[in-house]
Design an enzyme around this catalytic site. Structure first.
Site: not given
Length: 777
Positions: A481, A632, A694
């Site tokens: 995972e 970011d 963005n």
């Protein structure tokens, strides 16, 4: 635009009306998103079509209504001066100016049918019934035979049996309503839709105001899990009207001011004499309904593909023969009204059999790959002012690559599936990295498996090595995972730079280990659940001995958690300050290998001599070490995050802290010792200023930055913006040419040399006056 004015006090969605067409009994209605109305009659879904009278005996859809009965969802008549008319989508659900997509309330069940017949300007309308858009029930008819049910045949104009699907049944029903509205407007009743809505809203009382906008549950359920950038435009000033009706006024052209109302969600220009729609229609990015029926249009402009949140595009009774592939971006479109047009038979047949969505998908998926834009320019900021040809420079590349799990058709359905495919996108990311050939590459949203199996392997051919940390949730997962957890990856040219140290900053873990935050409940409730990180690397140049700190980080996305992003930034800068103090005392490198100078033009590789490396540079304080932060930060230039980076401090009662308590941060404030500047702010107030980093249908803004310490570094060049002409028909990223919803950034820096103090000289005041006096004597 029609000569008209707006009535701020009216309830019909605050329309524009032509003069002398003010609706009867104007009232002001405010219903905030998610707030139940006081009167059930006030609520309509934007997806629910209007009531319509029974078809006459000559109607091709005469038996269509056999699918319905009186138990189906019913709507009430609009009343204007006692007149009845067809219903309309909700036009008074006020929201913020640029919300991503309005959540329409569904309260149609249990609305009672109005059986009265009414007149409008002498026109008599028959029985009216409302049905949910796109959903037809297989129920007993209320006023027509019941032998026509979903999928069964019906008689067409040619007298031949044909399968009638619910998609085509809806098409014919809406076409019938459009014909009736056109007939009324031709009889002298323009602005049909606004008049109707005003009448329906009579007697509606304002709903109680909310203290905060309701959450967009349908969108949040997926976005919150993926950690994507939220629509930050819902934080701007509220806009109290979203609809405009210019129908039935004989307009031959739509004037430019119409397209300045970029907040419009519904626009009616039906029953005019328009021969074309201007490309400016693409500016109305928030339209959910556009009605251009009964005009003289021969096509729909490609720019309409910019309006990706449109759910109804009605163009009945025009001269449209084909549709542009750009309309394939309208992935939320439920109804494309084309009846009454000489449309391409194949397109018409697809709508009849499979519905509007299938045709839109075909337009999108079968569209040829568009021509790429011109390469983004590299902008020189020096203007020839760099005096030394041997000034040490380096490049930094930063890119949020949009990880595979976050790139879903639900969020980015405006783009073809092939452009969203991770195998295609990761190759495009790799090509961008190679094209810039930067010394340092900082990537955000890199999955652990992608870092190891793809980027590490591919970038090794370009002499890169990498450092990676996944977000902290990976610690609690199984190995399998954890491979899908994204994080921050920093690559560097290992033949030029030596990695001296690498550290991860886990914001949640760091916060909970601070003495002043251990007992603060708000830290447990708001900071700890967010598992964002930063990667800090300390480098030394093999040849020059210059040292450099490179930070790579990704902050939380949600605008509702501006306090969390601000605290994450404060923690990051605090940890960078602590590490920089340690790095200022870092021992010199003693095992550096000889540096091989790259071959120059006209020089054979074997003739290039090795150069002895210079000793490691020493720094008197932590602020003297050159520092670059690639972030970011999911925050615009007006945010507290930007303020803290740029100004070095934020007061303890900053409004973005929202009243929460975060130990010393909210008692003493936040600060850092570095003199930081965002590289791209060097282009502000110039034609080359970057309009966005963005770019999605719901948000466009600068939220990614490359910060640098101005005392130690000079910004010498930047990667420029995307060609504006190319962007004219691009509703959002990613697409074939831009693999992420973020834009890659590149900045080049020159390391400033130490300031040389000039030797002080005794001032020369000329001959002494006393000496001159002695000479005279």
């Amino acid at each position: 635009m029609a000569d008209g004015y707006r009535f701020p006090q009216q309830s019909a969605g605050n329309y524009y009306y032509p003069q002398h067409t003010q609706p009867h009994h104007p009232r002001h209605q405010i219903i905030r998103n998610g707030t139940p109305p006081n009167n059930i009659r006030s609520v309509f879904s934007a997806d629910t079509p209007s009531p319509s009278r029974s078809p006459d005996s000559h109607s091709p859809a005469q038996n269509l209504y056999g699918m319905f009965n009186q138990n189906h969802q019913q709507g009430q008549h609009g009343r204007v001066n006692g007149a009845g008319g067809r219903g309309m989508p909700a036009m008074y659900n006020f929201q913020h100016q640029n919300t991503h997509q309005s959540q329409h309330m569904q309260h149609h069940a249990n609305i009672q049918q109005d059986h009265g017949a009414h007149t409008t300007n002498g026109a008599v309308l028959g029985h009216h019934t409302s049905y949910s858009s796109g959903v037809l029930s297989n129920s007993t008819p209320s006023f027509t035979p019941s032998n026509l049910q979903n999928g069964h045949s019906a008689t067409t104009r040619g007298g031949q049996a044909q399968q009638i699907t619910e998609h085509w049944a809806e098409q014919l029903r809406l076409h019938k309503e459009s014909e009736k509205a056109h007939s009324l407007m031709m009889e002298g009743a323009p602005n049909h839709y606004a008049r109707l809505r005003a009448g329906e809203n009579r007697g509606i009382t304002p709903a109680p105001a909310q203290t905060a906008p309701a959450a967009d549950d349908s969108q949040d359920s997926e976005i919150r899990d993926l950690g994507r950038m939220a629509d930050q435009q819902n934080l701007v000033k509220r806009q109290d009207w979203h609809n405009m009706d210019l129908s039935g006024q004989g307009l031959r052209v739509l004037s430019a001011p119409v397209f300045n109302y970029i907040f419009l969600k519904e626009l009616y220009v039906a029953s005019n004499k328009l021969t074309y729609l201007p490309p400016s229609i693409g500016q109305l990015r928030h339209l959910t309904l556009l009605d251009v029926s009964n005009n003289q249009l021969s096509d729909l402009p490609p720019e309409l593909g910019m309006c990706v949140y449109m759910t109804q595009l009605l163009a009945f009774d025009n001269q449209i023969r084909t549709l542009a592939n750009e309309l394939g971006s309208l992935f939320k479109l439920e109804v494309l009204g084309i009846e009454g047009n000489p449309l391409d038979p194949g397109m018409r047949q697809m709508i009849m059999e499979q519905g509007s969505k299938k045709l839109i998908e075909r337009l999108r998926e079968e569209a040829p790959v568009p021509m790429p834009p011109a390469p983004r320019p590299v902008l020189d900021l020096t203007s020839g002012e760099i005096t030394s040809a041997h000034r040490e420079r380096f490049k930094v590349f930063s890119f949020n690559i949009l990880n595979e799990g976050a790139c879903t058709e639900r969020l980015y359905g405006h783009s073809p599936k092939a452009a969203l495919d991770w195998a295609y996108r990761k190759e495009q990311v790799l090509q961008e990295i190679k094209a810039q050939d930067a010394d340092f590459v900082c990537l955000q949203e890199v999955e652990a498996d992608t870092f190891k199996e793809y980027f590490c392997y591919e970038l090794a051919f370009s002499k890169y090595k990498g450092v990676f940390w996944p977000r902290s949730r990976a610690k609690t997962m199984s190995e399998k995972e954890a491979k899908a957890v994204d994080g921050c990856a920093t690559f560097y040219k290992h033949e030029t730079w030596i990695l001296l140290d690498k550290q991860v900053v886990d914001f949640g873990s760091t916060a909970i280990n601070r003495v002043d935050l251990k007992t603060t409940h708000d830290v447990f409730n708001r900071i700890m659940p967010r598992d964002h990180i930063a990667v800090v690397c300390f480098f030394e140049n093999r040849q020059t001995g210059s040292r450099l700190i490179v930070v790579n980080t990704h902050l939380f996305w949600d605008p509702a958690y501006c306090d969390v992003k601000l605290i994450q930034t404060a923690i990051l800068l605090g940890e960078v300050s602590r590490l920089a103090e340690k790095y200022a005392k870092w021992a010199p490198c003693k095992d550096k290998k000889a540096y091989t100078s790259p071959a120059e033009d006209g020089v054979e590789a074997e003739q290039v001599a090795e150069i002895a490396p210079e000793p490691s540079k020493e720094y008197a304080s932590k602020t003297q070490i050159p520092l670059v932060i690639c972030a970011d930060q999911n925050s615009t230039a007006e945010s507290g995050v930007f303020e803290l980076f740029a100004k070095g401090s934020v007061r303890p009662d900053h409004p973005e802290l929202l009243g929460y308590r975060y130990g010393n941060f909210t008692t003493d404030g936040m600060d850092h010792p570095f003199s930081l500047r965002s590289a791209y702010t060097n282009l502000d107030k110039t034609p080359d200023a970057l309009p966005f980093t963005n770019y999605t249908p719901s948000f466009r803004g600068v939220i990614d930055h490359i910060w640098y310490s101005t005392n130690a570094l000079e910004n010498t060049s930047l990667l420029g913006k995307v060609d504006p002409e190319y962007m004219r028909t691009v509703p959002g990223f990613p697409n074939y040419h831009f693999p992420s919803d973020h834009l890659s950034l590149m900045a080049e820096f020159a390391i400033k040399g130490p300031k040389v103090k000039k030797a002080l000289q005794d001032p020369d005041f000329g001959p002494s006056s006393r000496r001159d006096d002695r000479r005279r004597n």
